[in-house]
Design an enzyme around this catalytic site. Structure first.
Site, PDB file in Angstrom:
ATOM      1  CB  SER A   2      -0.903   0.175   1.216  1.00 34.32           C
ATOM      2  OG  SER A   2      -1.544   1.173   1.649  1.00 34.32           O
ATOM      3  CG  ASP A  51      -5.115   2.379   0.765  1.00 33.50           C
ATOM      4  OD1 ASP A  51      -6.052   1.707   0.778  1.00 33.50           O
ATOM      5  OD2 ASP A  51      -4.016   2.258   1.199  1.00 33.50           O
ATOM      6  N   GLY A  99      -9.149   3.685   7.002  1.00 28.45           N
ATOM      7  CA  GLY A  99      -8.804   5.334   7.405  1.00 28.45           C
ATOM      8  C   GLY A  99      -7.431   5.626   7.400  1.00 28.45           C
ATOM      9  CG  PHE A 100      -5.831   6.744  10.097  1.00 32.53           C
ATOM     10  CD1 PHE A 100      -5.073   7.872   9.743  1.00 32.53           C
ATOM     11  CD2 PHE A 100      -7.231   6.682  10.436  1.00 32.53           C
ATOM     12  CE1 PHE A 100      -6.154   9.156   9.735  1.00 32.53           C
ATOM     13  CE2 PHE A 100      -8.066   7.835  10.712  1.00 32.53           C
ATOM     14  CZ  PHE A 100      -7.518   9.040  10.406  1.00 32.53           C
ATOM     15  N   GLY A 154      -2.740  -4.187   8.820  1.00 35.79           N
ATOM     16  CA  GLY A 154      -1.789  -4.749   9.795  1.00 35.79           C
ATOM     17  C   GLY A 154      -1.021  -5.916   9.599  1.00 35.79           C
ATOM     18  N   GLY A 169       1.343  -2.127   4.015  1.00 32.85           N
ATOM     19  CA  GLY A 169       1.867  -0.875   3.938  1.00 32.85           C
ATOM     20  C   GLY A 169       3.126  -0.543   4.841  1.00 32.85           C
ATOM     21  CB  THR A 170       3.192  -0.111   8.500  1.00 35.12           C
ATOM     22  OG1 THR A 170       2.190   0.889   8.597  1.00 35.12           O
ATOM     23  CG2 THR A 170       4.336   0.484   9.526  1.00 35.12           C
ATOM     24  CB  SER A 171       4.798  -5.011   7.116  1.00 33.98           C
ATOM     25  OG  SER A 171       4.138  -5.293   6.036  1.00 33.98           O
TER      26      SER A 171
HETATM   27  C1  DX5 Z   1      -6.232   1.609   5.544  1.00 28.41           C
HETATM   28  C2  DX5 Z   1      -5.921   1.392   4.273  1.00 28.41           C
HETATM   29  C3  DX5 Z   1      -4.686   0.224   4.315  1.00 28.41           C
HETATM   30  C4  DX5 Z   1      -3.447   0.597   4.671  1.00 28.41           C
HETATM   31  C5  DX5 Z   1      -2.730  -0.363   5.224  1.00 28.41           C
HETATM   32  O1  DX5 Z   1      -7.718   2.181   5.559  1.00 28.41           O
HETATM   33  O2  DX5 Z   1      -6.796   0.722   3.234  1.00 28.41           O
HETATM   34  O3  DX5 Z   1      -4.348   0.029   2.955  1.00 28.41           O
HETATM   35  O4  DX5 Z   1      -2.779   1.550   3.924  1.00 28.41           O
HETATM   36  O5  DX5 Z   1      -1.609  -0.116   6.086  1.00 28.41           O
HETATM   37  P1  DX5 Z   1      -1.024  -1.063   7.043  1.00 28.41           P
HETATM   38  O6  DX5 Z   1      -0.372  -2.240   6.215  1.00 28.41           O
HETATM   39  O7  DX5 Z   1      -0.058  -0.114   7.517  1.00 28.41           O
HETATM   40  O8  DX5 Z   1      -1.967  -1.513   7.921  1.00 28.41           O
HETATM   41 ZN    ZN Z   2      -6.309  -0.225   1.388  1.00 29.39          ZN
END
Ligand code: DX5
Ligand code: ZN
Length: 214
Positions: free
Chosen positions: A6, A33, A140-141, A171, A191-193
């Site tokens: 992401s 996103d 959202g985040f 997550g 995303g973060t990982s």
């Molecule tokens: C959240 C987004 C996700 C987000 C995932 O609303 O839909 O795609 O970017 O991020 P991580 O992998 O950090 O949870």
């Molecule tokens: Zn997403």
């Protein structure tokens, strides 16, 4: 297991380069996103940004719409280069019309469900869909904690429609990919990982190995 990094967790000041980097690193799809500040309490980017970065990767663009009444904008996202479009069933009254608009635009349709939404809501549409996105955080985040108790939803969908792709989003890391695989997930958004790793290429490799070993 397909890995869809992401770009929400990427450096937005050099989005094109980040998409090139993640493509070379072995990503399978690019997850984008889109948030409108109405359906979710956050604003990201829209079709013009997707169009601007489309040429930086030949991978499928997996566009996750977290916007109110998404049907209005489907044609724009298709023209901008979306290959797969997920929209939230909670955000749209005309579900069939939205699926039809995605197909008319030449993209593959998917429905996303928030943690509190039952799989029963998507059952009437399964034969029209390419994928169902089961959220494992509140949309959202980025950077939130994985909800493992969503996995029975994944397993139920796999049982009803074995050929449908199931995606999880939120997550996902080396630990949480394991219960996801066991429940039957086909595509993991991360995303973060991935973008937070010192070596994103190694992280994508390790996520795939963790999936194989699960
Ligand atoms: C959240 C987004 C996700 C987000 C995932 O609303 O839909 O795609 O970017 O991020 P991580 O992998 O950090 O949870
Ligand atoms: Zn997403």
């Amino acid at each position: 297991m397909l890995i869809a990094p992401s770009i929400l967790a990427a450096d937005f000041s050099k989005l094109g380069e980040q998409i090139e980097m993640i493509t070379r690193a072995g990503a399978d799809w690019i997850h984008l996103d889109v948030m409108d500040g109405m359906f979710v309490p956050n604003i990201t980017f829209g079709a013009p940004v997707i169009r601007a970065v489309k040429s930086y990767s030949a991978l499928p663009f997996d566009v996750h719409l977290m916007i109110h009444n998404p049907k209005r904008y489907i044609a724009d996202f298709c023209k901008a280069g979306a290959d797969i479009i997920s929209f939230h069933i909670e955000a749209e009254e005309d579900v069939e019309g939205t699926i039809a608009a995605i197909e008319t635009g030449g993209a593959k349709p998917a429905i996303a469900i928030k943690p509190q939404t039952s799989v029963n809501q998507v059952l009437p549409y399964l034969d029209k869909l390419y994928m169902v996105l089961v959220m494992t955080v509140e949309p959202g985040f980025g950077g939130q904690s994985y909800m493992e108790h969503m996995m029975p939803k994944v397993a139920a969908l796999k049982q009803k429609a074995p050929h449908l792709l199931i995606q999880v989003d939120g997550g996902i890391d080396l630990k949480t990919i394991v219960p996801s695989v066991r429940a039957g997930v086909d595509v993991c958004v991360a995303g973060t990982s991935v973008f937070g790793a010192l070596n994103p290429q190694q992280m994508i490799t390790d996520l795939k190995l963790a999936a194989v070993g699960a």
